[in-house]
Write an enzyme that holds these catalytic residues in place. Sequence first.
Site, PDB file in Angstrom:
ATOM      1  N   CYS A 134       0.839  -1.202   0.000  1.00 53.64           N
ATOM      2  CA  CYS A 134       0.000   0.000   0.000  1.00 53.64           C
ATOM      3  C   CYS A 134       0.878   1.257   0.000  1.00 53.64           C
ATOM      4  O   CYS A 134       1.486   1.595   1.022  1.00 53.64           O
ATOM      5  CB  CYS A 134      -0.918  -0.037   1.227  1.00 53.64           C
ATOM      6  N   CYS A 185       0.016   3.906   2.627  1.00 59.09           N
ATOM      7  CA  CYS A 185       0.406   3.430   3.961  1.00 59.09           C
ATOM      8  C   CYS A 185       1.860   3.798   4.242  1.00 59.09           C
ATOM      9  O   CYS A 185       2.201   4.235   5.341  1.00 59.09           O
ATOM     10  CB  CYS A 185       0.250   1.914   4.067  1.00 59.09           C
TER      11      CYS A 185
END
Length: 121
Positions: free
Chosen positions: A47, A50
């Site tokens: 991600c 993230c």
Amino acid sequence: MGSSSRGSRMEMELGSFYDAVDDNHVQRTLEAAGDTPVVVDFHAPWCGPCNVISEPLKQAVHDNGKTFLFKINVDDQSRSAAKYEIASLPTVAIFKNGKIVDHFAGTRSEAAIRAFVDKNT
């Protein structure tokens, strides 16, 4: 600031971050923290957003010193992600007494991350 993958509430150092080992570890840690607020970062290694918020989040928790950061990889702890109905990444949640009291999903500025942590601790 260090990383650890085990420990009870008594071993959790405020201002530090820890990686969840498994779904049972997630539940035990959140329950053991009691009314100490816990910042939880639901993330995945693939991600991109993230990864963008990871360091600012660690720094905000470290500087705040009233909480600790618990990082949950949703690929490895999928039961925990399902239990807390995590639908998008990253999701950052504040837990008290084992329950989510506030959260945000997606990226935020460093200032917004700091304000979120400070508001909830």
